[in-house]
Design a protein around this motif. Sequence first.
Motif: not given
Length: 154
Positions: A81-83, A89-90, A110-113
């Motif tokens: 994801h970017e912010t 948003r992915e 970041h990485i989203m789990f």
Amino acid sequence: MNRRTTALSAVALAASLALTGCSSSSDAAGAGKPELKVSGAFMPKPVTDMAGGFLTITNDGDTADRLTSVTSPISDDVTIHETKDQKMREVKFFDIPANGKLSLARGGNHIMFMSLKEKPEQGDKVSVELHFEKSGPIKVDLPVEAANHNPQQH
């Protein structure tokens, strides 16, 4: 089916290597390749069934690369994801510039789990595999830190 997949992968790899050889034939041996290393990896202790992952990928090579996906045994739904403008948003990939770095940090990319299969505790390590457009995969263990852990950025 497995043999066919393996054969197709080998053909794709051979074609990729042939194309790489053609495009960098004027470069010195070893030049023109990304040289990736990972540092500062961590996961804050999850408080729900979701978690974030953070790390820095440094590219000491003369060729850019892209982080295209992340996989982990802890979740079947791991995305990047970017912010922007305080909204997540992915994305399909993150660029890693030649002789540069990609920082995945709190408040930013970041990485989203999602839908964690288990909730790791502080002190545990979460295994991930980073996948790239040009480089081979890199396996990294993310140490699980306190939920509010936020190392100072340089």
